[in-house]
Design an enzyme around this catalytic site. Sequence first.
Site, mmCIF file in Angstrom:
data_model
loop_
_atom_site.group_PDB
_atom_site.id
_atom_site.type_symbol
_atom_site.label_atom_id
_atom_site.label_comp_id
_atom_site.label_asym_id
_atom_site.label_seq_id
_atom_site.Cartn_x
_atom_site.Cartn_y
_atom_site.Cartn_z
ATOM 1 N N THR A 64 12.947 3.257 7.113
ATOM 2 C CA THR A 64 13.814 2.939 8.257
ATOM 3 C C THR A 64 15.154 2.348 7.817
ATOM 4 O O THR A 64 16.125 2.354 8.583
ATOM 5 C CB THR A 64 13.086 1.954 9.198
ATOM 6 O OG1 THR A 64 13.822 1.810 10.415
ATOM 7 C CG2 THR A 64 12.908 0.585 8.558
ATOM 8 N N LYS A 65 15.219 1.847 6.577
ATOM 9 C CA LYS A 65 16.440 1.193 6.103
ATOM 10 C C LYS A 65 17.597 2.163 5.903
ATOM 11 O O LYS A 65 18.749 1.721 5.784
ATOM 12 C CB LYS A 65 16.153 0.424 4.812
ATOM 13 C CG LYS A 65 15.145 -0.707 4.969
ATOM 14 C CD LYS A 65 15.617 -1.771 5.951
ATOM 15 C CE LYS A 65 14.670 -2.962 5.965
ATOM 16 N NZ LYS A 65 15.136 -4.055 6.853
ATOM 17 N N ASP A 66 17.323 3.465 5.865
ATOM 18 C CA ASP A 66 18.423 4.441 5.812
ATOM 19 C C ASP A 66 19.388 4.221 6.969
ATOM 20 O O ASP A 66 20.606 4.383 6.834
ATOM 21 C CB ASP A 66 17.875 5.869 5.916
ATOM 22 C CG ASP A 66 17.243 6.356 4.628
ATOM 23 O OD1 ASP A 66 17.167 5.578 3.662
ATOM 24 O OD2 ASP A 66 16.812 7.524 4.599
ATOM 25 N N ALA A 69 21.668 1.163 6.332
ATOM 26 C CA ALA A 69 22.555 1.378 5.174
ATOM 27 C C ALA A 69 23.757 2.215 5.576
ATOM 28 O O ALA A 69 24.914 1.875 5.282
ATOM 29 C CB ALA A 69 21.790 2.048 4.036
#
Length: 363
Positions: A64-66, A69
């Site tokens: 989910t951090k895409d 970022a």
Amino acid sequence: MLVKHSILETLKKQYLHMKEEIKAYNSVLDLIGNTPLIKLNKISADLPGNFYAKVEAFNPGHSTKDRIALCIIEEAERKGILKPGDTIIETTSGNTGFSLAMVSIIKGYDCILAVSSKSSKDKIDMLRSMGAKVYVCPAHVSADDERSYYNVAKRLHEETKGSVYINQYFNELNVDAHYKSTGPEIWEQTGGQITHLVACSGTGGTISGTARFLKEQNPNIKILGVDAFGSVLKKYHETKEFDNAEIYPYRIEGLGKNLIPTATDFDVIDKFIKVSDEESAHTARELAKKEGLFVGYTSGAAFQAVKQYAEEGEFDANSKVVIIFPDHGSRYMSKVFSDEWMNEQGFFDSVNQEEALKIEIIK
């Protein structure tokens, strides 16, 4: 005439084929978001309600951090904070770092990451493979210790000319990324029928941004947070007091905190529940074996919380529950998916007797 007609048709088809565009994405960044919602069947068979996993491992960076970022970097570019040749610096348990390294490659930035020693070896190796410079910092020190990954990242930012510190724990764009993407996706995918959201809280960006959007559509949707034993978030949510006595070492990555991130909007979260390292690890393995979903440690924690919330009577037959599974199981091959590691932690005990993987070596 027939021959001439046939030649003309062939030429026409060839011309039309030449005019067609190649169906390709410009880069992996175009694949971020729009992750699938997958119904859970076997693992939830004994629970009241309907359960759906928002599987963030389908992002190109497998987490989910895409989303954050790309959002944070592009906003920094838009404001002129980030310029060609600059360096991105961040504190990470692994997933945010991988996503930042991936975006940095495409956009041409250097990437330096301060990582907790609690992060799996798999995650650290992945960060290095993506060209990031990695500083591994001791996990079990206080947030204000000069060796903590928070303070190491700050120091590196001060020492590195032309650097930008992402600071996800205190960056409102962490919340905005999910308000603009994850929340709307879940609302659309459920046709507005969602009754509960279950999500882990680390930086708090995922649960807060998603919850803000969903609550705006329907304030009756219950937002159920997941915290770890050894973290301060649940008690802070209930009392608004930071209790240092709550802090002790735990194994789950990307969940819970020993500080209070401003990226967590506690007002949109209805309730927290704490999960244990051992039960979360077994539940991650159970998801693989029962649902074919090879997801990470924190995903195991999220569904372990679902089981516990169900025991407390949170759901009924009409409940439509969405659980966010943050990342992919490949990042935990040396941890929860390693029989050796599980045994070393004492997780194969009298309560959780799990059959070790049978391997036959043919000589």
